[in-house]
Design a protein around this motif. Structure first.
Motif, short mmCIF file in Angstrom:
data_model
loop_
_atom_site.label_atom_id
_atom_site.label_comp_id
_atom_site.label_asym_id
_atom_site.label_seq_id
_atom_site.Cartn_x
_atom_site.Cartn_y
_atom_site.Cartn_z
N ARG A 177 -27.56 -96.06 -52.90
CA ARG A 177 -27.19 -95.16 -51.69
C ARG A 177 -26.17 -95.91 -50.82
NH1 ARG A 177 -28.09 -95.97 -46.58
NH2 ARG A 177 -29.07 -98.02 -46.74
N VAL A 178 -26.06 -97.13 -50.68
CA VAL A 178 -24.87 -97.86 -50.13
C VAL A 178 -23.58 -97.46 -50.49
CG1 VAL A 178 -23.97 -100.02 -49.44
CG2 VAL A 178 -26.55 -99.57 -49.06
N ILE A 179 -23.54 -97.57 -52.07
CA ILE A 179 -22.38 -97.32 -52.62
C ILE A 179 -21.85 -95.73 -52.44
CG2 ILE A 179 -21.12 -97.23 -54.85
CD1 ILE A 179 -22.90 -99.61 -55.72
N THR A 180 -22.81 -94.98 -52.63
CA THR A 180 -22.41 -93.45 -52.42
C THR A 180 -21.92 -93.20 -51.05
OG1 THR A 180 -24.31 -93.18 -54.01
CG2 THR A 180 -23.40 -91.11 -52.75
N GLU A 181 -22.40 -93.90 -50.24
CA GLU A 181 -22.20 -93.69 -48.82
C GLU A 181 -20.59 -94.15 -48.53
OE1 GLU A 181 -26.31 -94.21 -46.21
OE2 GLU A 181 -24.53 -95.53 -45.83
N VAL A 182 -20.24 -95.30 -49.09
CA VAL A 182 -18.85 -95.86 -49.05
C VAL A 182 -17.76 -94.71 -49.63
CG1 VAL A 182 -17.11 -97.68 -49.57
CG2 VAL A 182 -19.75 -98.14 -48.86
N ILE A 183 -18.27 -94.15 -50.72
CA ILE A 183 -17.56 -93.32 -51.58
C ILE A 183 -17.38 -92.04 -50.69
CG2 ILE A 183 -17.17 -91.94 -53.62
CD1 ILE A 183 -18.87 -93.93 -54.99
N GLU A 184 -18.49 -91.63 -49.92
CA GLU A 184 -18.35 -90.47 -49.04
C GLU A 184 -17.44 -90.66 -47.92
OE1 GLU A 184 -22.23 -89.54 -48.25
OE2 GLU A 184 -22.69 -88.54 -50.12
N GLU A 185 -17.30 -91.82 -47.54
CA GLU A 185 -16.33 -91.90 -46.27
C GLU A 185 -14.71 -92.08 -46.68
OE1 GLU A 185 -17.58 -95.87 -44.71
OE2 GLU A 185 -19.79 -94.91 -44.41
N LYS B 115 -15.15 -83.05 -55.59
CA LYS B 115 -15.67 -82.26 -56.79
C LYS B 115 -14.41 -82.62 -57.82
CE LYS B 115 -18.37 -78.78 -55.26
NZ LYS B 115 -19.62 -79.14 -55.99
N PRO B 116 -14.39 -83.10 -58.87
CA PRO B 116 -15.75 -83.49 -59.78
C PRO B 116 -16.51 -84.46 -58.96
CG PRO B 116 -13.58 -83.52 -61.15
CD PRO B 116 -13.21 -83.28 -59.56
N ASP B 117 -17.79 -84.30 -59.09
CA ASP B 117 -18.48 -85.11 -58.04
C ASP B 117 -18.30 -86.86 -58.64
OD1 ASP B 117 -19.51 -82.75 -58.34
OD2 ASP B 117 -21.64 -83.15 -58.01
N PRO B 118 -18.40 -87.48 -57.77
CA PRO B 118 -18.51 -89.04 -57.90
C PRO B 118 -19.79 -89.24 -58.45
CG PRO B 118 -18.38 -88.85 -55.61
CD PRO B 118 -18.37 -87.23 -56.32
N VAL B 119 -19.88 -90.33 -59.62
CA VAL B 119 -21.28 -90.38 -60.33
C VAL B 119 -21.56 -91.98 -60.11
CG1 VAL B 119 -22.61 -90.28 -62.36
CG2 VAL B 119 -20.65 -88.84 -61.98
#
Lengths: 299, 235
Positions: free
Chosen positions: A188-196, A203-207
């Motif tokens: 969750r934390v890593i995904t949040e950082v990527i979204e920022e 797209k293509p989605d980060p995985v």
């Protein structure tokens, strides 16, 4: 003016030579002016590398035509030249295979265009930015700023990695988190950082997923797509941000762990399996510290 | 919120504090967000300043001049249908300095962080500015510092129902209108084949009396298509 009709060799007079030189000089000026006009006229509408190729092709054709047109004036018989050229061509061809290979490879490279000027590429293991694609060789400015010349024959047959041919590229990291931490929280934390990050594409989605259960950590794979122009900057920045955010959230990135037992146990005559380990405790520490730990234990 | 600016300017817009003041032969501009400060000195006097919504592609104009709006839920369009839906789009604000016909960009900012997305495949796709919006049948109430309302007329010229999940729009044709209540655009999506559509903007404000923003992205010449975009990598 009698000197104009003075015969220099065979039937070639001074006048013929002067005519030839005038044609050569005039043609050179006309070709250069035409190239200058072409460059100015097409600068806005044609890309730089297309324009360079066009200019080179026109230049080579023009010079060839000019040289052929002045040959009769200097006493060179074109029909004889063609006949002689056939014989000489075979001899020269054998002697200059490499030159011919480079020349033909250059022609094919200009049409196939696997690389373009200004692109970051790797040719036969040499990485750099394409400075020029000439008729015999291709020049790069490598990432340390050095000038590198590669013969076109080598470019044509080599494996070429073009880092910017596609608009986007993917990069990945593997980050290990402690077994004691929640992997879903870490994801969750890593995904949040990527979204920022604006340059981490939606797209293509980060995985982000658990890739493997390692010896010392749960390994999380992170795959992110980015525009090629921003890929390296993003790759550097994102890893630092992920590390800082994991630290902030109390998610541990563990060092390699090793269990060390005291010497008295290791020297015991009994088989290891029969040792009574009650009263002893394993000492966990990083691999780099293990030698120090051992010395302390043995002293 | 938008329109001509009276100096000195000291205004809070969402999370930004913007200031513009006049000196004897210059102007001073600053934009603060938390501890981050952007400052500019503008040499010269005269002219006027405008704060207006602009095409939402300026923050990364070099990368892309297109906006992809992904629908939060897919919309199924039956054959022959021509229906209006309302989407939202991100607001980018631009402070411009105008003198005669000359329009100079001073600063561009957006209240929300912006993202990019690829339309098509990685080999030959197109990078777009990304926004996600629900498709609604009435104009949504939005914070005009963050979002505008796009009125999209969808026409399905095919003979089969179309599953629509996104729209891609070219900034060169965008026509933004604003007033005290909000920011609007109007566009059409003409579905011509399964997976292929054309989008085009209309000169149509949402309400009478709205002011048209200055277009900062100019068309690229005779072959530019006048802002039409052909979505050929799917809807």
């Amino acid at each position: 003016m009698r000197f104009l009709s003075f015969t220099l060799y065979h039937n070639t007079t001074v006048q013929d030579i002067l005519i030839a030189l005038t044609i050569l000089g005039g043609a050179l000026i006309v070709v250069r002016l035409a190239i200058y006009g072409l460059k100015r006229g097409l600068r806005e509408s044609v890309s730089k590398d297309h324009l360079e190729i066009l200019v080179k092709i026109i230049t080579y054709i023009s010079y060839t035509l000019v040289i052929v047109s002045v040959m009769p004036y200097v006493g060179v018989n074109l029909s004889g030249l063609l006949l002689a050229g056939g014989v000489i061509g075979v001899a020269v061809g054998f002697a200059s295979q490499n030159i011919l290979n480079n020349f033909l490879s250059g022609i094919f490279l200009m049409f196939e265009r696997p690389i373009k000027m200004g692109q970051s590429v790797s040719i036969d293991g040499v990485g750099g930015v394409v400075e020029d694609i000439r008729i015999m060789s291709t020049t790069l400015r490598n990432f340390e700023g050095l000038f590198v010349r590669i013969p076109n024959q080598k470019v044509f047959t080599a494996v070429i990695n073009n880092f910017v041919a596609n608009p986007v590229r993917r990069f990945e990291y593997v980050i290990g988190v402690s077994y004691a931490c929640s992997t879903s929280e870490a994801i969750r934390v890593i995904t949040e950082v990527i979204e920022e990050e604006p340059y981490a594409l939606v797209k293509p989605d980060p995985v982000v997923f658990v890739d493997s259960l390692g010896e010392n950590s749960v390994n999380i794979m992170i795959r992110v797509w980015a525009p090629v122009e921003h890929l390296f900057a993003l790759k550097r920045r994102l890893l630092e941000k992920i590390k800082n955010r994991l630290d902030l959230e109390g998610i541990e990135i563990p060092l390699p762990q090793r269990v060390v037992w005291s010497r008295t146990m290791a020297l015991a005559p009994e088989p290891i399996s029969s040792i009574d380990t009650s009263g002893f405790s394993p000492i966990a520490g990083s691999a780099t510290d293990s030698a120090t730990d051992r010395d302390e234990l043995l002293s | 919120m938008f329109g001509p600016i009276r100096l000195p300017l000291n205004r809070t817009i969402h999370s930004y504090q913007i200031e513009l003041s006049a000196g004897p032969s210059h102007y001073l501009y600053s934009r603060r967000k938390g501890e981050a400060v952007e400052q500019k000195k503008l040499l010269g006097r005269g002219g006027s300043f405008f704060l207006e919504p602009v095409e939402p592609v300026h923050l990364n104009l070099k990368i892309s001049k297109t906006l992809m709006i992904e629908l939060a839920d897919p919309v199924i369009v039956m054959p022959g249908v021509s229906q209006q839906v309302f989407l939202t789009f991100p607001i980018e604000m631009m402070l411009t300095w105008r003198e005669g016909k000359r329009v100079v960009e001073v600063d561009t900012f957006s209240a929300l962080p912006r993202k990019l997305a690829l339309y098509g495949d990685p080999n030959q796709g197109l990078l777009c500015h990304y926004w996600k919006s629900a498709a609604q049948f009435v104009p949504p109430e939005v914070d005009m510092a963050i979002e505008g309302v796009l009125s999209l007329t969808v026409q399905n010229f095919t003979e089969r129902p179309i599953d629509m999940r996104k729209g891609v729009f070219l900034a060169e044709g965008m026509k933004l209108y604003y007033d005290k209540r909000g920011v609007s655009m109007a566009a059409m999506m003409l579905i011509k084949e399964s997976g292929v559509a054309e989008t085009v903007f209309l000169e149509k404000p949402a309400r009478p009396g709205m002011t048209r923003s200055h277009e900062m992205v100019s068309a690229g010449g005779l072959l530019s298509g006048h802002g039409r975009f052909v979505m050929e990598y799917g809807l």
